[in-house]
Design a protein around this motif. Structure first.
Motif, short mmCIF file in Angstrom:
data_model
loop_
_atom_site.label_atom_id
_atom_site.label_comp_id
_atom_site.label_asym_id
_atom_site.label_seq_id
_atom_site.Cartn_x
_atom_site.Cartn_y
_atom_site.Cartn_z
N THR A 172 0.81 -1.22 0.00
CA THR A 172 0.00 0.00 0.00
C THR A 172 0.84 1.27 0.00
N ASN A 173 2.08 1.19 0.45
CA ASN A 173 2.90 2.41 0.54
C ASN A 173 4.27 2.28 -0.13
N ALA A 174 4.58 1.11 -0.69
CA ALA A 174 5.89 0.89 -1.31
C ALA A 174 6.15 1.85 -2.47
N GLY A 175 5.10 2.16 -3.23
CA GLY A 175 5.26 3.04 -4.37
C GLY A 175 5.79 4.40 -3.99
N SER A 176 5.36 4.92 -2.85
CA SER A 176 5.80 6.26 -2.43
C SER A 176 7.28 6.26 -2.06
N VAL A 177 7.78 5.11 -1.60
CA VAL A 177 9.20 5.01 -1.23
C VAL A 177 10.06 5.05 -2.49
N VAL A 178 9.64 4.35 -3.52
CA VAL A 178 10.37 4.35 -4.79
C VAL A 178 10.24 5.71 -5.46
N GLU A 179 9.08 6.32 -5.38
CA GLU A 179 8.90 7.65 -5.95
C GLU A 179 9.83 8.67 -5.31
N ALA A 180 10.18 8.43 -4.05
CA ALA A 180 11.07 9.35 -3.33
C ALA A 180 12.53 9.18 -3.74
N GLY A 181 12.82 8.13 -4.49
CA GLY A 181 14.19 7.95 -4.96
C GLY A 181 14.83 6.62 -4.62
N ALA A 182 14.13 5.77 -3.87
CA ALA A 182 14.68 4.46 -3.53
C ALA A 182 14.69 3.56 -4.76
N THR A 183 15.72 2.73 -4.86
CA THR A 183 15.78 1.74 -5.93
C THR A 183 14.72 0.68 -5.74
N GLY A 184 14.51 0.30 -4.48
CA GLY A 184 13.54 -0.73 -4.16
C GLY A 184 13.17 -0.68 -2.70
N VAL A 185 12.45 -1.71 -2.25
CA VAL A 185 11.98 -1.75 -0.87
C VAL A 185 12.30 -3.10 -0.25
N ALA A 186 12.57 -3.08 1.04
CA ALA A 186 12.80 -4.30 1.82
C ALA A 186 11.67 -4.46 2.82
N VAL A 187 11.22 -5.69 2.99
CA VAL A 187 10.13 -5.96 3.91
C VAL A 187 10.42 -7.20 4.74
N ILE A 188 9.77 -7.27 5.88
CA ILE A 188 9.78 -8.48 6.70
C ILE A 188 8.37 -9.04 6.72
N SER A 189 7.52 -8.47 7.57
CA SER A 189 6.20 -9.06 7.80
C SER A 189 5.26 -8.97 6.60
N ALA A 190 5.47 -8.00 5.71
CA ALA A 190 4.59 -7.90 4.54
C ALA A 190 4.61 -9.17 3.71
N ILE A 191 5.71 -9.91 3.79
CA ILE A 191 5.80 -11.20 3.09
C ILE A 191 5.73 -12.36 4.07
N THR A 192 6.55 -12.31 5.13
CA THR A 192 6.62 -13.47 6.02
C THR A 192 5.32 -13.75 6.74
N ALA A 193 4.55 -12.72 7.08
CA ALA A 193 3.30 -12.91 7.81
C ALA A 193 2.09 -13.06 6.89
N ALA A 194 2.29 -12.91 5.59
CA ALA A 194 1.18 -13.01 4.64
C ALA A 194 0.63 -14.43 4.57
N ASP A 195 -0.66 -14.54 4.31
CA ASP A 195 -1.26 -15.86 4.13
C ASP A 195 -0.62 -16.60 2.96
N ASP A 196 -0.25 -15.84 1.95
CA ASP A 196 0.37 -16.41 0.75
C ASP A 196 1.61 -15.58 0.43
N PRO A 197 2.79 -15.97 0.95
CA PRO A 197 4.00 -15.18 0.71
C PRO A 197 4.34 -15.01 -0.77
N GLN A 198 4.04 -15.99 -1.57
CA GLN A 198 4.33 -15.87 -3.00
C GLN A 198 3.49 -14.77 -3.62
N ALA A 199 2.20 -14.77 -3.33
CA ALA A 199 1.31 -13.74 -3.87
C ALA A 199 1.67 -12.37 -3.32
N ALA A 200 2.04 -12.31 -2.04
CA ALA A 200 2.42 -11.03 -1.43
C ALA A 200 3.66 -10.46 -2.10
#
Length: 211
Positions: A172-200
């Motif tokens: 929901t907010n990753a796009g704003s981080v890249v728009e600010a100049g980041a090459t990419g984003v790192a996450v922990i729970s957005a993937i690890t805690a997801a019901d479907d880590p592949q889909a997340a």
């Protein structure tokens, strides 16, 4: 293996993985298109992280995805990881480079422009910048928890190495981080805690790729 191509970066966290083991979460994330994996799992013992790291090395190597180890230069060497990610209280980037070799990937955490430029001068290949938004997935001092995208922009403007935003980030907010100049984003729970880590992972990748 080039950090300039990293759009999505998974930091492992067994405590946030809904009872699933780290290798299975990483396997799902690899299937979802993750660009880089960092072995963290701070709650585990060094021996547990070593055995987990051996399995992650097999998975990431087969997928052609870089594996870096949080903090521990010795563990990175022991599992033949591609590199290491260092915090501000860890050994300096120069030491990691000396221990792991010129081809190793060395990342450094930064929350200020001064920390970022110092890390770049010390030979860091990329920066982990945050916590961008408030996070509870890792212990972060109050002054570093929620630096927001304006700081990401200031750091990205001040350095010539890739900036990876981390901290409270999801689709929901990753796009704003890249728009600010980041090459990419790192996450922990957005993937690890997801019901479907592949889909997340795939959803996160789609968001940052559209920016």
């Amino acid at each position: 293996m080039d950090p300039t191509t990293w759009r999505t970066y998974l930091v492992t966290g067994a405590a946030h993985s809904a009872g699933r083991d780290t290798p299975s979460v990483v396997a799902d994330a690899l299937d979802g298109g993750i660009d880089a994996v960092q072995l963290r799992d701070k709650e585990a013992t060094a021996r547990q992280r070593y055995h987990t790291g051996q399995r992650l090395r097999e998975l990431t190597e087969a997928a052609g995805v870089p594996l870096v180890v949080n903090d521990r230069i010795d563990l990175a060497r022991a599992i033949d990881a591609d590199g290491v990610h260092l915090g501000q209280s860890d050994l300096p980037a120069e030491v990691a480079r000396d221990q792991l070799g010129q081809s190793a990937i060395v990342g450094v955490s930064a929350s200020t422009v001064a920390e970022a430029t110092t890390a770049e001068a010390a030979g860091a290949d990329y920066l982990g910048v945050g916590a961008v938004f408030g996070t509870t997935s890792k212990d972060v001092p109050d002054e570093e928890n929620g630096i927001d995208t304006e700081r990401v922009k200031a750091i990205a403007d001040a350095v010539d190495i890739p900036v990876i935003g981390i901290g409270g980030i999801d689709a929901t907010n990753a796009g704003s981080v890249v728009e600010a100049g980041a090459t990419g984003v790192a996450v922990i729970s957005a993937i690890t805690a997801a019901d479907d880590p592949q889909a997340a992972t795939a959803a996160l990748r789609e968001v940052v790729s559209d920016v």
